[in-house]
Design a protein around this motif. Structure first.
Motif, PDB file in Angstrom:
ATOM      1  N   MET A   6       1.233  -0.775   0.257  1.00 47.05           N
ATOM      2  CA  MET A   6       0.241  -0.072  -0.048  1.00 47.05           C
ATOM      3  C   MET A   6       0.686   1.349   0.184  1.00 47.05           C
ATOM      4  O   MET A   6       1.621   1.502   0.819  1.00 47.05           O
TER       5      MET A   6
ATOM      6  N   GLU B 200      -2.446   6.231  -0.874  1.00 49.27           N
ATOM      7  CA  GLU B 200      -3.705   5.275  -0.648  1.00 49.27           C
ATOM      8  C   GLU B 200      -3.569   5.265   0.599  1.00 49.27           C
ATOM      9  O   GLU B 200      -4.755   5.184   1.593  1.00 49.27           O
TER      10      GLU B 200
ATOM     11  N   SER C  48      -5.766   8.930   1.259  1.00 48.39           N
ATOM     12  CA  SER C  48      -6.842   8.521   1.043  1.00 48.39           C
ATOM     13  C   SER C  48      -7.429   7.589   1.740  1.00 48.39           C
ATOM     14  O   SER C  48      -8.424   8.209   2.855  1.00 48.39           O
ATOM     15  N   ARG C  49      -7.282   6.402   2.873  1.00 47.76           N
ATOM     16  CA  ARG C  49      -7.886   5.613   3.817  1.00 47.76           C
ATOM     17  C   ARG C  49      -7.713   6.699   5.067  1.00 47.76           C
ATOM     18  O   ARG C  49      -8.898   6.789   5.881  1.00 47.76           O
TER      19      ARG C  49
ATOM     20  N   ARG D 240      -5.182  15.163  -3.137  1.00 54.68           N
ATOM     21  CA  ARG D 240      -5.997  14.051  -2.018  1.00 54.68           C
ATOM     22  C   ARG D 240      -6.234  14.792  -0.929  1.00 54.68           C
ATOM     23  O   ARG D 240      -6.619  14.002  -0.157  1.00 54.68           O
TER      24      ARG D 240
ATOM     25  N   SER E 278     -12.650   4.069  -1.759  1.00 55.15           N
ATOM     26  CA  SER E 278     -11.007   3.537  -2.225  1.00 55.15           C
ATOM     27  C   SER E 278     -10.017   4.366  -2.713  1.00 55.15           C
ATOM     28  O   SER E 278     -11.438   6.103  -2.376  1.00 55.15           O
ATOM     29  N   GLY E 279      -8.765   4.762  -2.517  1.00 62.79           N
ATOM     30  CA  GLY E 279      -8.466   5.933  -2.825  1.00 62.79           C
ATOM     31  C   GLY E 279      -8.284   6.713  -3.672  1.00 62.79           C
ATOM     32  O   GLY E 279      -8.406   7.946  -3.985  1.00 62.79           O
ATOM     33  N   ASP E 280      -8.009   5.942  -5.730  1.00 58.10           N
ATOM     34  CA  ASP E 280      -9.099   6.051  -6.573  1.00 58.10           C
ATOM     35  C   ASP E 280     -10.671   6.900  -6.778  1.00 58.10           C
ATOM     36  O   ASP E 280     -10.728   7.584  -7.541  1.00 58.10           O
TER      37      ASP E 280
ATOM     38  N   GLU F 124     -10.386  10.256  -5.259  1.00 57.36           N
ATOM     39  CA  GLU F 124      -9.766  11.391  -5.660  1.00 57.36           C
ATOM     40  C   GLU F 124     -10.074  11.517  -6.909  1.00 57.36           C
ATOM     41  O   GLU F 124     -10.054  12.545  -6.911  1.00 57.36           O
TER      42      GLU F 124
ATOM     43  N   GLN G 113     -16.660  -1.620   0.320  1.00 57.01           N
ATOM     44  CA  GLN G 113     -15.324  -0.637  -0.524  1.00 57.01           C
ATOM     45  C   GLN G 113     -16.698  -0.028  -1.927  1.00 57.01           C
ATOM     46  O   GLN G 113     -16.718  -0.782  -2.542  1.00 57.01           O
TER      47      GLN G 113
ATOM     48  N   THR H 146     -15.347   1.691  -5.061  1.00 60.16           N
ATOM     49  CA  THR H 146     -14.585   2.015  -6.047  1.00 60.16           C
ATOM     50  C   THR H 146     -14.982   2.825  -7.250  1.00 60.16           C
ATOM     51  O   THR H 146     -16.373   3.590  -7.662  1.00 60.16           O
TER      52      THR H 146
END
Length: 459
Positions: free
Chosen positions: A58, A62, A65-66, A94, A343-345, A348, A377, A379
């Motif tokens: 990770m 990431e 973002s988490r 982010r 999720s981080g993506d 973003e 999660q 996505t």
């Protein structure tokens, strides 16, 4: 004393940072991986996280973002090597506070940490004031810590004991009705009716009758007296949304009420005196409308006593994570399920997106994602956005005029074809289009499809 989490996979660097931060008087924890960082963030509250961008499994983006998803108020500073500046800039987008480039002097990172924690201290103070305000006042749904939203909240507090007319401006979907609700719920009229009227949904020839009522026999079809919306709002607050869509004759009657509290039903000369607070909203430029003659100047001056502008979401991007959490919690609770992670993506993408539909569009996107996802999660694949690629997002502003024009042309064409299919029967056409007859009427007016000739001859 502030709590700091150091996330660094290189032991020597990690231990050096821990010693330096402890000597500066901070409480410090450290972990060597992104997975462990997320785990401890779930268990403890940190004011600041120092995160290395390049880690196995990770990576730092990431982790960032988490952490922001778990606790949006945690400030994050990222550490990056010289060759990964682009990643550091991406981290800033982010939500990272700042970045430092390796190798660095401990004094440099201590300076950045001090500034980040000062920002955290001020943010916590703002949150505390907001919490105090929300406990004392009813600001349900007014979400945000951005400077523009703090100013807006301060105005709402000042309006608690005011009876003045309020004009709320802003693009569609920014939350103008929520602001109107907040004004009413904190006013002395809170226990009285709060009536919402979308003036754009009222056919022009029925506006006066709907708003002010009518006497029996005043026009064909008036088989009995009608009270009207103003009478229903007696003692309370009347919120007139899309005020710019009212006819000039309706504006004259509204002006009379604002001047002396008097209305008259259609077909009846007897004055009725009412005690109502008026709040209006518009996504149009009323000053421009007064210049072209579609809106009365004297009415505009009467309405423009206290003006509140609700900013578009793209101008307060720092509020997006808070709004996401708010909507995810709301719809997870409605579905009686555990709130999924983001999720981080996905975070973003949601922060980079321009949100032409503003908060309403964000709410719809989150509601759909929470409802349809079968995983724990959310996505990118769960997000239904108009534009999802970075290139499209970058060009969104310049292309929006053309896109809107193309969509409007397609919508107009569809309405004409549907009306033609049902031989002009608006009820059947509206059912086929999945909209109300009022909305169809408004769209026909907007696109100038007002006669059988127009939709029988046009393509």
């Amino acid at each position: 004393m502030f709590n700091i989490l150091v996330v660094e996979d290189q032991k020597n660097m990690r231990e050096s940072l821990v010693i330096a931060f402890k000597r500066s008087g901070y409480n410090v924890d450290s972990v060597e991986s992104g997975e462990k960082a997320v785990a401890v963030q779930n268990e403890h509250s940190y004011d600041l996280a120092i995160v290395d961008l390049k880690m196995e499994n990770m990576d730092g983006l990431e982790v960032l973002s988490r952490i922001k998803h778990i606790n949006p108020s945690t400030e994050v500073v990222v550490m990056t090597a010289f060759g990964t500046i682009d990643s550091a800039i991406q981290a800033m987008r982010r939500g990272a506070y700042d970045y430092v480039t390796k190798p660095f002097q401990l004094s440099d990172i201590l300076s950045v940490v001090e500034r980040a924690l000062e920002k955290k201290r001020l943010s916590d103070k703002v949150i505390s004031l907001q919490k105090e305000g929300k406990e004392r006042y009813k600001f349900e749904g007014v979400i945000g810590n951005s400077p523009v939203m703090i100013r807006l909240l301060n105005i709402l507090v000042e309006l608690v004991r005011s009876e003045s007319t309020v004009l709320i401006t802003g693009e569609s979907g920014t939350g103008k009705e929520i602001i109107a609700h907040a004004i009413h719920n904190n006013s002395l009229r809170r226990d009285k009716p709060f009536i919402v009227v979308n003036c754009g949904a009222l056919p022009e020839n029925l506006q006066e009758s709907e708003l002010f009522g009518h006497a029996m026999g005043s026009f064909t079809g008036a088989i009995k007296d009608k009270r009207g919306i103003f009478l229903e709002a007696q003692g309370g607050t009347l919120f007139l949304d899309e005020i710019g869509e009212t006819s000039l004759s309706t504006q004259v009657k509204l002006l009379r009420f604002l001047q002396n509290g008097e209305i008259r039903k259609v077909g009846d000369n007897k004055p009725i005196y009412l005690d109502i607070r008026i709040i209006v909203a518009t996504n149009k430029n009323l000053e421009e409308a007064t210049k072209n003659g579609s809106f009365r100047k004297d009415l505009f001056y009467r309405l423009n006593v206290i003006r509140i502008h609700v900013p578009p979401l793209r101008e307060r991007r720092e509020d997006i994570p808070l709004l996401i959490n708010y909507f995810m919690d709301r719809y997870s609770s409605k579905l009686k399920r555990r709130m999924p992670e983001l999720s981080g993506d996905a975070m973003e993408l949601l922060k980079d997106y321009l949100w032409p539909g503003n908060v309403r569009e964000l709410e719809n996107v989150i509601e759909r994602a929470v409802t349809l996802t079968r995983e724990n999660q959310i996505t990118i694949n769960d997000l239904a956005l108009q534009s999802t690629s970075p290139a499209e997002t970058m060009n969104f502003t310049t292309e929006m005029g053309g896109i809107r024009a193309a969509l409007a042309q397609e919508e107009r064409k569809t309405i004409i074809e549907t009306l033609r299919k049902y031989a002009g029967n608006r009820k059947q056409a509206a059912n086929n289009l999945g909209i109300s007859t009022t909305t169809l009427w408004r769209k026909m007016k907007e696109y100038q499809i007002m006669s059988k000739t127009s939709y029988n001859t046009e393509v």
